[in-house]
Write a protein that holds these residues in place. Structure first.
Motif, PDB file in Angstrom:
ATOM      1  N   SER A 143       2.027   6.252   6.618  1.00  0.00           N
ATOM      2  CA  SER A 143       2.129   5.418   5.406  1.00  0.00           C
ATOM      3  C   SER A 143       1.285   4.014   5.164  1.00  0.00           C
ATOM      4  O   SER A 143       1.274   3.475   6.472  1.00  0.00           O
ATOM      5  N   THR A 179       1.715   0.703   2.787  1.00  0.00           N
ATOM      6  CA  THR A 179       2.814   0.106   1.891  1.00  0.00           C
ATOM      7  C   THR A 179       2.332  -1.189   1.629  1.00  0.00           C
ATOM      8  O   THR A 179       1.417  -2.004   2.338  1.00  0.00           O
ATOM      9  N   ASN A 182       3.914  -5.113   0.570  1.00  0.00           N
ATOM     10  CA  ASN A 182       5.164  -5.558   0.433  1.00  0.00           C
ATOM     11  C   ASN A 182       5.132  -7.146  -0.087  1.00  0.00           C
ATOM     12  O   ASN A 182       3.998  -7.789   0.484  1.00  0.00           O
ATOM     13  N   GLU A 235       9.210  -3.678  -1.059  1.00  0.00           N
ATOM     14  CA  GLU A 235       8.102  -2.951  -1.210  1.00  0.00           C
ATOM     15  C   GLU A 235       7.862  -2.700  -2.637  1.00  0.00           C
ATOM     16  O   GLU A 235       8.479  -2.370  -3.475  1.00  0.00           O
ATOM     17  N   GLU A 261       4.380  -1.244  -3.685  1.00  0.00           N
ATOM     18  CA  GLU A 261       3.578   0.030  -3.653  1.00  0.00           C
ATOM     19  C   GLU A 261       3.527   0.707  -2.473  1.00  0.00           C
ATOM     20  O   GLU A 261       3.770   0.275  -1.173  1.00  0.00           O
ATOM     21  N   ASP A 262       3.602   1.998  -2.455  1.00  0.00           N
ATOM     22  CA  ASP A 262       3.546   2.889  -1.425  1.00  0.00           C
ATOM     23  C   ASP A 262       2.187   3.872  -1.676  1.00  0.00           C
ATOM     24  O   ASP A 262       2.016   4.640  -2.715  1.00  0.00           O
TER      25      ASP A 262
END
Length: 205
Positions: free
Chosen positions: A143, A145, A147, A156, A158-159
Motif C-alpha cells: 500500500s 498511504t 498521512n 491516514e 488517503e489510501d
C-alpha cells in the motif's frame, strides 16, 4: 543566444533561459520562470509544460508548491523513495522531468517500509493538499498511504488505489488549519511480489 553579450538572464527574474542552462522558458518575460506562481491565464508561468486546465499549480497563494524539477522540493525520503527522472512506471513525470518514486527504474523491494515527508504549516480556512500520482502496488498486501502527522498523532487521509495513468488527488486538510504538521507518503510491502510502486509529482498545498 548565450554568447555573453546579453547575459543569460535577459529578463532579470533570477532564472537563466533554458538555452543557457536555466529553467526559464520565456526569458523575455520576468513573471515567467521555473517554479513561478502559476495563474489561470493561458500562460505557463512556472514553465512546467502543463496546460492551465490541468495544472495543479494554479490556485493563487500556496504554502507548498513543487514540481520537483528545480530541486527535490525539500522532501525527505527513507527506504526506497528516490528523486529524479523515472524510466519505469509511467516512464515520464506528470510535468517537467523529475518526480519522487519508490523506484525510478524498476520495482520496489520486498518488505519495503519507506516514508517520504515534508513539514508545513497548514493555512487557516479552506486548505487542500493536491498532488498527482501513478501507483501500481501488489493489490492484496502492499500500500501507499498519505498521512498527516501532528505531534505524536498520525492520521491516514488517503489510501492510494492503483492508478496506471497519472491521477490527481485532492485532500481536505482544514481539520489541521493553523497547525504545524508533517505530510507523509508511506509505502509498505510484504515479503513477496513487488511492482513498480508509487510516483508522486506536482504537490500543492
Amino acid at each position: 543566444d548565450c554568447d555573453g553579450v546579453l547575459g543569460v538572464d535577459a529578463d532579470g527574474d533570477g532564472d537563466a533561459g533554458e538555452a543557457c542552462g536555466g529553467t526559464d522558458c520565456d526569458d523575455d518575460e520576468p513573471t515567467i520562470y521555473g517554479g513561478a506562481p502559476e495563474l489561470c491565464d493561458g500562460l505557463d508561468q512556472d514553465c512546467d509544460g502543463v496546460e492551465d486546465g490541468l495544472d495543479a499549480s494554479i490556485g493563487g497563494d500556496s504554502t507548498f508548491n513543487s514540481s520537483f524539477d528545480v530541486n527535490n522540493g525539500g522532501l525527505v525520503g527513507t527506504g526506497s523513495w528516490q528523486h529524479g527522472a523515472p524510466t519505469s512506471g509511467p516512464g515520464a513525470a506528470h510535468s517537467g522531468t523529475n518526480v519522487w518514486a519508490t523506484n525510478l527504474s524498476g520495482v520496489y523491494p520486498d518488505n519495503d517500509f519507506a516514508s517520504l515527508t515534508f513539514d508545513v504549516v497548514v493555512p487557516t480556512g479552506a486548505a487542500t493538499l493536491s498532488f498527482w500520482h501513478y501507483t501500481e502496488n501488489e493489490t492484496c498486501c502492499d500500500s501507499t498511504t498519505v498521512n498527516v502527522i501532528a505531534g505524536a498523532t498520525s492520521t491516514e487521509v488517503e489510501d492510494l488505489p492503483n492508478a496506471l495513468l497519472w491521477t490527481m488527488v485532492e485532500t481536505d486538510l482544514s481539520a489541521w488549519a493553523g497547525q504545524a504538521v508533517t505530510i507523509e507518503f508511506l509505502h509498505s510491502a510484504d515479503f513477496s511480489i513487488t511492482e513498480v510502486g508509487t510516483y508522486i509529482d506536482d504537490v500543492l498545498l
